[in-house]
Design an enzyme around this catalytic site. Structure first.
Site, short mmCIF file in Angstrom:
data_model
loop_
_atom_site.label_atom_id
_atom_site.label_comp_id
_atom_site.label_asym_id
_atom_site.label_seq_id
_atom_site.Cartn_x
_atom_site.Cartn_y
_atom_site.Cartn_z
N TYR A 150 -15.27 1.38 -12.86
CA TYR A 150 -13.91 0.88 -13.02
C TYR A 150 -13.03 1.29 -11.84
CZ TYR A 150 -16.03 0.16 -17.46
OH TYR A 150 -16.91 -0.24 -18.42
N GLU A 198 12.74 5.04 -1.50
CA GLU A 198 11.44 4.68 -0.95
C GLU A 198 11.23 3.17 -0.90
OE1 GLU A 198 8.70 8.52 -1.87
OE2 GLU A 198 9.19 7.29 -3.61
#
Length: 219
Positions: A123, A77
């Site tokens: 977050y 990849e």
């Protein structure tokens, strides 16, 4: 090897791989990590390698065009990483995982393809931001690079359908922190299915961006 200017980055990649494996975020030989050096070289985890068993000496070293300079053959990849780096000049690290909860979300039907996860926590908004979805492609399909490249310029985090997330950052620490936060948000999302939730609203999100800056963003 001791006078290699990239030794610190190699060591950081190995440490990060061990940590992600210890956290249970990299089962088997899944996932890959890369870092781009100032001279354009890319250091990447090798193909079929277990992130918990990485060896500093065997990490792949690639030229900017993907040609192997040293080390073992890179992850299959690697073209995804280069597509993201091409689209994001400010990115110097990429982490791609098949972590359980984010991979589970990637298999769900009916996701908003422009943003797969709701802004459940401050977050997530601060570290991940938007999480667009790329339709399914088989692993290693070169057609995926074009879609990744077109989407990555405006998004540091992307979810690959029936696969998992890929996240870019200015540093290994930034990319790792973002993908760990993404996995936690995916876990919350799955735990809360069927329960009324209260995602952050547009005003709250804008305040976070104003105070802390927006993650990702156009490059």
């Amino acid at each position: 090897m001791t006078d290699d200017p990239a030794l610190a980055i190699r060591t950081d990649i190995v440490r990060l791989g061990h940590r992600l494996c210890d956290l249970g975020l990299a089962p088997g030989s899944s996932g890959n990590i890369s870092a781009r050096l100032a001279d354009g070289r890319i250091i990447m985890t090798p193909t079929n390698s277990r992130l918990g068993d990485l060896d500093v000496e065997r990490l792949s070293v690639l030229a900017p065009d993907g040609g192997r300079i040293a080390g073992d053959p890179p992850s299959k990849e690697e073209f995804l990483h280069r597509a993201v780096y091409d689209a994001r000049p400010g990115a110097h690290a990429i982490v791609h995982l098949h972590a359980t909860h984010s991979a589970a979300v990637s298999c769900m039907d009916g996701l908003d393809p422009s943003d797969c996860l709701p802004p459940l926590t401050a977050y997530h908004v601060m570290k991940v931001g938007r999480l667009p979805l790329i339709p399914y492609h088989r692993p290693g399909d070169p057609a995926l690079a074009d879609q990744i490249g077109s989407m990555a310029s405006a998004n540091a985090a992307i979810l690959l359908a029936n696969h998992g997330p890929i996240v870019a950052g200015k540093s290994l620490a930034e990319a790792a922190n973002a993908i760990e936060e993404l996995e936690e948000t995916a876990k919350l999302f799955l735990l809360l299915r069927g329960t009324p939730t209260r995602p952050l609203n547009a005003t709250q999100i804008e305040e976070l961006h104003r105070v802390f800056g927006a993650p990702g963003g156009a490059q």
